[in-house]
Design a protein around this motif. Structure first.
Motif, short mmCIF file in Angstrom:
data_model
loop_
_atom_site.label_atom_id
_atom_site.label_comp_id
_atom_site.label_asym_id
_atom_site.label_seq_id
_atom_site.Cartn_x
_atom_site.Cartn_y
_atom_site.Cartn_z
N VAL A 121 6.31 10.91 -3.25
CA VAL A 121 6.64 9.50 -3.02
C VAL A 121 6.90 8.78 -4.33
CG1 VAL A 121 5.81 7.33 -2.04
CG2 VAL A 121 5.23 9.50 -0.92
N LEU A 122 6.07 9.07 -5.33
CA LEU A 122 6.22 8.42 -6.63
C LEU A 122 7.53 8.81 -7.29
CD1 LEU A 122 2.58 8.92 -7.99
CD2 LEU A 122 3.56 6.84 -7.01
N VAL A 123 7.94 10.06 -7.14
CA VAL A 123 9.19 10.52 -7.74
C VAL A 123 10.38 9.77 -7.16
CG1 VAL A 123 10.78 12.48 -7.85
CG2 VAL A 123 8.38 12.78 -8.47
N LEU A 124 10.38 9.52 -5.86
CA LEU A 124 11.49 8.79 -5.24
C LEU A 124 11.60 7.38 -5.83
CD1 LEU A 124 11.12 9.84 -1.49
CD2 LEU A 124 12.81 10.64 -3.17
N VAL A 125 10.46 6.74 -6.07
CA VAL A 125 10.47 5.40 -6.68
C VAL A 125 11.02 5.47 -8.10
CG1 VAL A 125 9.03 3.46 -7.43
CG2 VAL A 125 8.55 4.62 -5.26
#
Length: 475
Positions: free
Chosen positions: A205-209
């Motif tokens: 999830v953090l990578v997508l942000v």
């Protein structure tokens, strides 16, 4: 000084754009360091049981830290590859690639079967993914700090370039915070069964942000200007001059070998002290020697990381006022002087003393880490800056950060005392004092004007143009 055919500096980046670029670098580095530190914390807390269950507990911890060190071994390779292409293609493209690689490897660790399921294949798979993490991080740091350094206001470069550095404590804060919350709410059996996987899977999830934010920023104007000058010189000389820029690594070792050695020496105390203070402390505080709970140790690192995050920009701003070297030297002296008090405070088995030990250690560490981004960026010419800064930073990590928790754990096992570990940190501090002591101050350098000492002279076309301009000028 600028070369005759180069501008004095790149056009300044508007404040709004600069803040967006700083945010993109900060969030990206936070995610990457979250992934990297998450592994270190898990190695100290659970990997010895899940992937090396047949070993003595301390030996199992040593083996899990060995896989931790493998990630550092891959970082120089990442520095070479990402540095080479970052100097040829630009900073932005390589930063996006490093983020995707790191996030993918971290998510995959969260899905790994353990030793109880697949036997010896489990630590092998864990090691392979750790190698991929290290490779990605080896390319991340240089690109992130350069993107900000090359956009930023020269008068406040130390301050702006220190913000990507706060990604390290922010990542540590995030990783430790997630682990602390899980260990506080789950039983030991539940955490070892499935709870440890949650923070690794959250990385997706953090990578997508981070990817969304990094795609929105522009390439470094200093790099674009240097690329345009190189293309102009290549055209003016019939393509001969462009050949020298095909291998940034060769150019770095030819023109900036001294700066590479200084950067490597400067990293020794910074890297070793950091991993002793944040990773090994989880082993030391929870060992039979001190016997504090892992939740207590995690909470201490959590509080200290928050302070670390806050002081880094302040140290960066101070380096803009008094120089990179004085601030860096202060940090090296500080971590060396704090080595014995650090362990003496932990030995009291008192939580406030533990917090004080880790916090003061990280404040001194921040005095080295904050000016490091601007300091290393200002050492190298633009078309070899990604390679030079990355090589200097990441090659030293193999001898510094990689074995630090491993050496500290082995020393504790052999001597059952913190004294040799404190001496180890002091030796690293002395090495850094020598390296930074012989370095030149870089605070007033213009990044667009830093050129290799053996830069080729202008081609015949450029010389003819300059002669024509001189003859046409009024006398």
């Amino acid at each position: 000084m600028p070369t005759p055919d180069s501008p004095a500096s790149a056009p300044p980046t508007p404040p709004g754009s600069l803040r967006r670029i700083v945010a993109a670098s900060l969030i990206g580095t936070t995610i990457e360091w979250y992934d990297f530190f998450l592994y270190g914390s898990a190695a100290a807390l659970v990997f010895n049981k899940l992937f090396f269950p047949d070993s003595d507990p301390l030996v199992g911890t040593l083996l899990s830290f060995l896989t931790y060190a493998v990630g550092f071994a891959a970082r120089p390779v990442g520095a070479l590859v990402f540095g080479h292409y970052g100097d040829r293609l630009g900073r932005k493209k390589l930063l996006i690639l490093s983020l995707l690689m790191m996030g993918g490897a971290t998510c995959a660790i969260g899905l790994l079967p353990t030793h109880a399921t697949v036997g010896s294949a489990a630590p092998v798979l864990l090691t392979a993914l750790r190698l991929l993490q290290g490779f990605a991080l080896g390319g991340e740091w240089g690109g992130a700090v350069l993107l900000v350094s090359e956009h930023g206001d020269a008068r406040r470069r130390g301050f702006w370039a220190s913000w990507p550095q706060t990604g390290a404590p922010a990542g540590q804060l995030l990783a430790t915070g997630v682990l602390s919350a899980l260990t506080a709410t789950l039983s030991d059996d539940a955490f070892e069964s499935w709870g440890w996987r949650v923070p690794f899977l959250l990385s997706g999830v953090l990578v997508l942000v981070g990817l969304w934010i990094r795609l929105s920023v522009d390439e470094s104007p200093v790099f674009k200007a240097a690329l345009a000058r190189a293309e102009a010189r290549k055209a003016a000389t019939g393509g001969d001059e462009g050949a020298a820029e095909k291998m940034p690594l060769v150019a770095v070792l030819r023109d900036h070998w001294r700066d590479v050695l200084i950067a490597m020496g400067a990293r020794m105390a910074e890297n070793i002290s950091y991993y002793v203070i944040t990773a090994f402390v989880l082993v030391y505080a929870t060992s039979d020697h001190v016997d504090l709970g892992k939740q207590t140790a995690l909470n201490a690192v959590l509080i200290a990381s928050a302070v670390h995050f806050a002081v880094i920009p302040a140290w960066g701003a101070l380096s803009d006022r008094i120089g990179r070297r004085p601030v860096y030297l202060l940090g090296a002296v500080g971590v060396g002087a704090w080595a014995f008090p650090f362990f003496l405070l932990i030995d009291t088995k008192d939580f406030p003393a533990l917090v004080l030990a880790v916090t003061v250690g990280l404040v001194f560490h921040g005095a080295m880490y904050a000016p490091q981004a601007a300091f290393f960026s200002e050492m190298f010419a633009t078309r070899m800056r990604y390679s030079g800064a990355s090589i200097g930073a990441q090659f030293s990590s193999v001898a510094a950060g990689a074995p630090a928790p491993l050496i500290a754990t082995a020393l504790l096992a052999d001597y059952d005392s913190a004294t040799p570990i404190a001496l180890y940190v002091i030796a690293a501090a002395l090495l850094t004092l020598v390296a930074v002591g012989v370095a030149k101050e870089t605070r007033d350098r213009d990044l667009a004007a830093v050129e290799p000492t053996s830069a080729p002279s202008p081609g015949p076309t450029a010389e003819a143009a300059k002669r024509t301009a001189r003859s046409a000028s009024p006398r």
